[in-house]
Design an enzyme around this catalytic site. Sequence first.
Site, PDB file in Angstrom:
ATOM      1  N   GLY A 241      19.818 -51.368  -8.924  1.00 20.00           N
ATOM      2  CA  GLY A 241      20.403 -50.551  -9.905  1.00 20.00           C
ATOM      3  C   GLY A 241      20.151 -50.963 -11.521  1.00 20.00           C
ATOM      4  N   ASP A 242      19.294 -52.104 -11.607  1.00 21.35           N
ATOM      5  CA  ASP A 242      18.866 -52.656 -12.987  1.00 21.35           C
ATOM      6  C   ASP A 242      17.314 -52.406 -13.186  1.00 21.35           C
ATOM      7  OD1 ASP A 242      17.781 -54.453 -11.267  1.00 21.35           O
ATOM      8  OD2 ASP A 242      18.876 -56.148 -11.920  1.00 21.35           O
TER       9      ASP A 242
ATOM     10  N   SER B  60      35.618 -23.273 -56.725  1.00 23.38           N
ATOM     11  CA  SER B  60      35.300 -24.672 -56.536  1.00 23.38           C
ATOM     12  C   SER B  60      36.708 -25.432 -56.619  1.00 23.38           C
ATOM     13  CB  SER B  60      34.445 -25.031 -57.803  1.00 23.38           C
ATOM     14  OG  SER B  60      33.337 -24.473 -57.581  1.00 23.38           O
TER      15      SER B  60
ATOM     16  N   GLY C  92      25.281 -57.433  -8.015  1.00 26.41           N
ATOM     17  CA  GLY C  92      24.892 -58.909  -8.673  1.00 26.41           C
ATOM     18  C   GLY C  92      25.995 -58.988  -9.922  1.00 26.41           C
TER      19      GLY C  92
ATOM     20  N   GLY D 214      22.950 -62.705  -1.479  1.00 26.37           N
ATOM     21  CA  GLY D 214      21.558 -62.319  -1.440  1.00 26.37           C
ATOM     22  C   GLY D 214      21.503 -60.931  -1.056  1.00 26.37           C
ATOM     23  N   THR D 215      20.232 -60.617  -1.494  1.00 26.13           N
ATOM     24  CA  THR D 215      19.685 -59.125  -1.376  1.00 26.13           C
ATOM     25  C   THR D 215      19.733 -58.646   0.044  1.00 26.13           C
ATOM     26  OG1 THR D 215      17.531 -59.991  -1.360  1.00 26.13           O
ATOM     27  CG2 THR D 215      18.426 -59.198  -3.442  1.00 26.13           C
TER      28      THR D 215
ATOM     29  N   ARG E   2      23.853 -63.238 -17.007  1.00 28.58           N
ATOM     30  CA  ARG E   2      23.001 -63.673 -18.226  1.00 28.58           C
ATOM     31  C   ARG E   2      23.126 -62.410 -19.371  1.00 28.58           C
ATOM     32  NH1 ARG E   2      17.206 -64.237 -15.794  1.00 28.58           N
ATOM     33  NH2 ARG E   2      18.135 -63.429 -14.011  1.00 28.58           N
TER      34      ARG E   2
ATOM     35  N   GLN F 103      29.767 -55.332  -0.759  1.00 27.13           N
ATOM     36  CA  GLN F 103      29.143 -56.356  -0.289  1.00 27.13           C
ATOM     37  C   GLN F 103      30.260 -57.759  -0.212  1.00 27.13           C
ATOM     38  OE1 GLN F 103      25.573 -57.983  -2.318  1.00 27.13           O
ATOM     39  NE2 GLN F 103      25.334 -59.693  -1.083  1.00 27.13           N
TER      40      GLN F 103
ATOM     41  N   LYS G  98      34.937 -29.975 -39.036  1.00 32.65           N
ATOM     42  CA  LYS G  98      35.577 -30.292 -37.913  1.00 32.65           C
ATOM     43  C   LYS G  98      36.077 -29.118 -37.119  1.00 32.65           C
ATOM     44  CE  LYS G  98      39.450 -31.086 -36.960  1.00 32.65           C
ATOM     45  NZ  LYS G  98      40.839 -31.304 -36.604  1.00 32.65           N
TER      46      LYS G  98
HETATM   47  C1  UD1 Z   1      14.692 -60.510  -6.163  1.00 36.16           C
HETATM   48  C2  UD1 Z   1      13.804 -60.701  -4.874  1.00 36.16           C
HETATM   49  C3  UD1 Z   1      12.371 -61.183  -5.515  1.00 36.16           C
HETATM   50  C4  UD1 Z   1      11.849 -60.094  -6.564  1.00 36.16           C
HETATM   51  C5  UD1 Z   1      12.961 -59.697  -7.525  1.00 36.16           C
HETATM   52  C6  UD1 Z   1      12.435 -58.519  -8.439  1.00 36.16           C
HETATM   53  C7  UD1 Z   1      15.011 -61.504  -3.064  1.00 36.16           C
HETATM   54  C8  UD1 Z   1      15.661 -62.514  -2.296  1.00 36.16           C
HETATM   55  N1  UD1 Z   1      14.406 -61.806  -4.355  1.00 36.16           N
HETATM   56  O1  UD1 Z   1      15.051 -61.803  -6.835  1.00 36.16           O
HETATM   57  O2  UD1 Z   1      11.515 -61.588  -4.418  1.00 36.16           O
HETATM   58  O3  UD1 Z   1      10.800 -60.653  -7.278  1.00 36.16           O
HETATM   59  O4  UD1 Z   1      14.126 -59.374  -6.735  1.00 36.16           O
HETATM   60  O5  UD1 Z   1      13.639 -58.444  -9.415  1.00 36.16           O
HETATM   61  O6  UD1 Z   1      15.203 -60.449  -2.755  1.00 36.16           O
HETATM   62  N2  UD1 Z   1      22.039 -58.081  -5.495  1.00 36.16           N
HETATM   63  C9  UD1 Z   1      23.095 -57.583  -4.864  1.00 36.16           C
HETATM   64  N3  UD1 Z   1      23.453 -58.582  -4.186  1.00 36.16           N
HETATM   65  C10 UD1 Z   1      23.205 -59.935  -4.240  1.00 36.16           C
HETATM   66  C11 UD1 Z   1      22.248 -60.198  -4.937  1.00 36.16           C
HETATM   67  C12 UD1 Z   1      21.742 -59.448  -5.696  1.00 36.16           C
HETATM   68  O7  UD1 Z   1      23.335 -56.344  -4.802  1.00 36.16           O
HETATM   69  O8  UD1 Z   1      23.656 -60.529  -3.333  1.00 36.16           O
HETATM   70  C13 UD1 Z   1      21.266 -56.984  -6.491  1.00 36.16           C
HETATM   71  C14 UD1 Z   1      21.634 -57.355  -7.770  1.00 36.16           C
HETATM   72  O9  UD1 Z   1      22.685 -56.544  -8.356  1.00 36.16           O
HETATM   73  C15 UD1 Z   1      20.127 -56.734  -8.649  1.00 36.16           C
HETATM   74  C16 UD1 Z   1      19.282 -56.921  -7.312  1.00 36.16           C
HETATM   75  O10 UD1 Z   1      19.931 -57.212  -6.189  1.00 36.16           O
HETATM   76  O11 UD1 Z   1      20.184 -55.434  -8.691  1.00 36.16           O
HETATM   77  C17 UD1 Z   1      18.341 -58.168  -7.414  1.00 36.16           C
HETATM   78  O12 UD1 Z   1      19.122 -59.281  -7.701  1.00 36.16           O
HETATM   79  P1  UD1 Z   1      18.575 -60.503  -8.427  1.00 36.16           P
HETATM   80  O13 UD1 Z   1      19.557 -61.539  -8.305  1.00 36.16           O
HETATM   81  O14 UD1 Z   1      18.201 -60.088  -9.744  1.00 36.16           O
HETATM   82  O15 UD1 Z   1      17.115 -60.824  -7.734  1.00 36.16           O
HETATM   83  P2  UD1 Z   1      16.482 -61.776  -7.344  1.00 36.16           P
HETATM   84  O16 UD1 Z   1      17.081 -62.403  -5.932  1.00 36.16           O
HETATM   85  O17 UD1 Z   1      16.491 -62.971  -8.370  1.00 36.16           O
HETATM   86 CA    CA Z   2      16.271 -59.746 -11.192  1.00 34.52          CA
END
Ligand code: UD1
Ligand code: CA
Length: 505
Positions: free
Chosen positions: A114-115, A417, A15, A84-85, A19, A79, A363
């Site tokens: 990772g966060d 000194s 991601g 999307g996740t 923000r 990716q 040092k």
């Molecule tokens: C996701 C979940 C949501 C959950 C939330 C918890 C999905 C669709 N939604 O929300 O249900 O409550 O996490 O924090 O899964 N990432 C990728 N590739 C992407 C998108 C995200 O690697 O294409 C990684 C991001 O780097 C991050 C994590 O996935 O580490 C979550 O991404 P983020 O966008 O914060 O989560 P949401 O999709 O909002």
């Molecule tokens: Ca998140």
Amino acid sequence: MRSSRPAAALVLAAGEGTRMRSATPKVLHAVAGRSLLAHALAAVRAVDPEHLVVVVRHERDRVAAHAVEQEAEAVVADQDDVPGTGRAVQCGLEALATTRGDAPLVGTVLVTYGDVPLLTAATLADLVAAHEEGGHAVTVITADVADPTGYGRVLRDGAGHVAGIVEHKDADDGQRAITEINSGLYAFDAAVLVDALGRVGRDNAQGEMYLTDVLRLAREAGGTVAAHRIDDVWQTEGVNDRVQLARTGAELNRRLVEEWMRAGVTVVDPATTWIDTGATLSRDVTLLPGVQLLGATSVAEGATVGPDTTLRDCEVGPGASVVRSHAEGARLGAGATVGPFSFLRPGTVLGAKGKIGGFVETKNAVIGAGSKVPHLSYVGDAEIGDGANIGAATVFVNYDGVDKHRTVVGDHARVGSDSMLIAPVTIGDGAYTAAGSVITQDVPAGAMAVARGRQRNVEGWVERRRPGSPAARAAERARVGTSERTDRPDREDQEDQEHQEEADA
Ligand code: UD1
Ligand code: CA
């Protein structure tokens, strides 16, 4: 039933982290002395998966390099531009298949982010155990939160079983009222996961491949989906902006400080005490208010640090004390004392019961046992023996504008000194230097080096040249009130005597 070793763990880190408003990728921001990604990898590593995959995209080179630095064996998966996740996990599994060869993945696959820096290995181990004991297709960590805005909500059927997850943006008002949220941390059966991902679409509010769709699909395929609900909501808290970075950092610190207190460390003011994950403390250490123990700092039994002290990658010996000082890469022996107001730079080694007092900078300086640098000095590129004393305001002049040079001071030497020791130079064992000397040549053991201008008194100068001034009037009073001047002692004798007094001071 004992849970098995997970077949793989995938850490999602593709991601953008918009923000954060940062040139640095989000997962490389740090709390408690290490990156968010390093925290995530440490938790995952502790459950010992056969394969560890990190999915990257945004700033992929920096994130990938950092991941491999933390975890040399990690498989880095890129990716593609499908968002999307769900897609992230799919890309992770594809990269893993490429490294592993043809045999399909069997067993449990963990997915984490990772966060999420507060997630512990114990929670992941519990997740794997619950997942495998229940024989579930998917087990998701959930939590009840006061404000579920933004999170995916856990949908349950009439019997209370998990039916699926709906994203905030896709949820209706009734679903948004649900306070049980998806943490985004899961255990999947590998075969179920691979199969379901093949059927995940992008027909949703964000046009993304949702990993959360796998839960519904797994259930439709006849598997059970379980929630592993945890009370410690912090462990599910992801960092999206710098406000959350500070919040989770403070909470992680609070937890670390509390652990050290339970292990026998006195922390006078936990709120102003910051201890990095990599720091180690022994029992009966006392930390006074305003202390930061950073990096790989270690503090041995009975030592006292603070108030207002920062130590990075330092080793503090047993019973030592550091007051109101800043040190990096320094090693302090047993019972050594430092401060207040000193600055110890890398390569500083202070022997047992040694002293670096106030307003001293050091040092690359090895200072022997019982040796003292009490006041206002710079000691750079030096080796000082045992039991030596460096007088106030001494400067080890180590830099000629081009090169750095070393100074060696022997055992029990006494540097007067305000001496300048012009390196390279050696002061022998037991030697003395006169106060105010500029030492440019080696001083043999046991010698007294005098290298300064001789004093000349111009009698009556003030009354002649500053007539009418308060100084002149004071001088006049002294002259009139003083009977005949006594003869001064022979100058050479007097000078020797002064040096003796200075060195003894
Ligand atoms: C996701 C979940 C949501 C959950 C939330 C918890 C999905 C669709 N939604 O929300 O249900 O409550 O996490 O924090 O899964 N990432 C990728 N590739 C992407 C998108 C995200 O690697 O294409 C990684 C991001 O780097 C991050 C994590 O996935 O580490 C979550 O991404 P983020 O966008 O914060 O989560 P949401 O999709 O909002
Ligand atoms: Ca998140």
